[in-house]
Write a protein that holds these residues in place. Sequence first.
Motif, PDB file in Angstrom:
ATOM      1  N   MET A  93       0.817  -1.214   0.000  1.00  0.00           N
ATOM      2  CA  MET A  93       0.000   0.000   0.000  1.00  0.00           C
ATOM      3  C   MET A  93       0.854   1.269   0.000  1.00  0.00           C
ATOM      4  N   MET A  94       2.172   1.088   0.002  1.00  0.00           N
ATOM      5  CA  MET A  94       3.096   2.215  -0.026  1.00  0.00           C
ATOM      6  C   MET A  94       4.386   1.736  -0.686  1.00  0.00           C
ATOM      7  N   ASP A  95       4.949   2.529  -1.610  1.00  0.00           N
ATOM      8  CA  ASP A  95       6.192   2.100  -2.230  1.00  0.00           C
ATOM      9  C   ASP A  95       7.377   2.408  -1.317  1.00  0.00           C
ATOM     10  N   ARG A  96       8.535   1.827  -1.650  1.00  0.00           N
ATOM     11  CA  ARG A  96       9.707   1.955  -0.780  1.00  0.00           C
ATOM     12  C   ARG A  96      10.148   3.408  -0.660  1.00  0.00           C
ATOM     13  N   ARG A  97      10.095   4.154  -1.749  1.00  0.00           N
ATOM     14  CA  ARG A  97      10.535   5.548  -1.721  1.00  0.00           C
ATOM     15  C   ARG A  97       9.698   6.357  -0.728  1.00  0.00           C
ATOM     16  N   THR A  98       8.375   6.158  -0.774  1.00  0.00           N
ATOM     17  CA  THR A  98       7.490   6.880   0.143  1.00  0.00           C
ATOM     18  C   THR A  98       7.737   6.447   1.583  1.00  0.00           C
ATOM     19  N   PHE A  99       7.915   5.149   1.765  1.00  0.00           N
ATOM     20  CA  PHE A  99       8.184   4.618   3.101  1.00  0.00           C
ATOM     21  C   PHE A  99       9.448   5.243   3.699  1.00  0.00           C
ATOM     22  N   MET A 100      10.520   5.266   2.921  1.00  0.00           N
ATOM     23  CA  MET A 100      11.770   5.818   3.421  1.00  0.00           C
ATOM     24  C   MET A 100      11.657   7.321   3.664  1.00  0.00           C
TER      25      MET A 100
END
Length: 296
Positions: A24-31
């Motif tokens: 539900m969230m990509d890695r870039r957004t998560f980081m």
Amino acid sequence: MNKPASDHIPQEAFDWYDEYAHGMMDRRTFMKKLGSLAVLGYSMATLTTALLPNYVLAEQVSFNDDDIKATYQTFSSPSGHGKGQGYFVEPANIAGRRPVILVIHENRGLNPYIKDVARRLAKAGFIAFAPDALYPLGGYPGNDDEGRAMQRSMDREKIQNDFLAAAKFLKSHPRSNNKLGAVGFCFGGYIVNYLAGIDSTLLNAGVPFYGTPATKELRKNIKAPLMIQLGELDKRVNASWPEYETDLKVHNVPYQMHMYQGAHHGFHNDSTSRYDKDSAELAWQRTLAFFTHSLV
């Protein structure tokens, strides 16, 4: 090696990780979101070490423990990907037929934590089989990010059929006493619920850890007793529980639910700071007792 402390990590960091881990969230957004906590004094190294798995921490039973014997076995899956493979672990010093338990991984393939769960079951006297949904693509790739992407790329119905085929393979195995249990975590918890509903004669006991229910039309078929394991802070999965419980009651399914106070989604996984030692150990002892009562 000590497990990373989670006592002072903000709850939103765990919520973001759950969204990231479930697509539900990509890695870039998560980081980027983790980076926003820097103003509160948290370093990225501290946060990522705490949230992302370190599988060195997860080994409770060594692969060369004298009490177990571990091999890989393949099975036919004509309605799935044609052929599957799993990690088969049996007690080394107990002869004859034994209860068999299917161990079902999360949404990232057969990682070291799930293999260790299979060894723990064999150490307790059961025969365990942990299939790898990623086998058609070469198997678990060695890291969770790639594993999640691989599993997400696959046909979900075929994956479900592969686990159904694995369950039938295991129940009819020459060492099986024809009593089959299933335990699964996250996606694997869903698969336990799915297997209980897709074939009412297949499972003799199921333990879904923080797994969502099978579709509503399948729930009326469930006959096997279930032990539902949930973490109090797991808002996403817990939101599905009231309706599922209602249907279990309507269809007279024997079940028990345990809610672990202060525990996150993934609280049994001892490779990250979501691990809650007290809750995980209690849940595991309950799981073993449940399987012993239902399968032995």
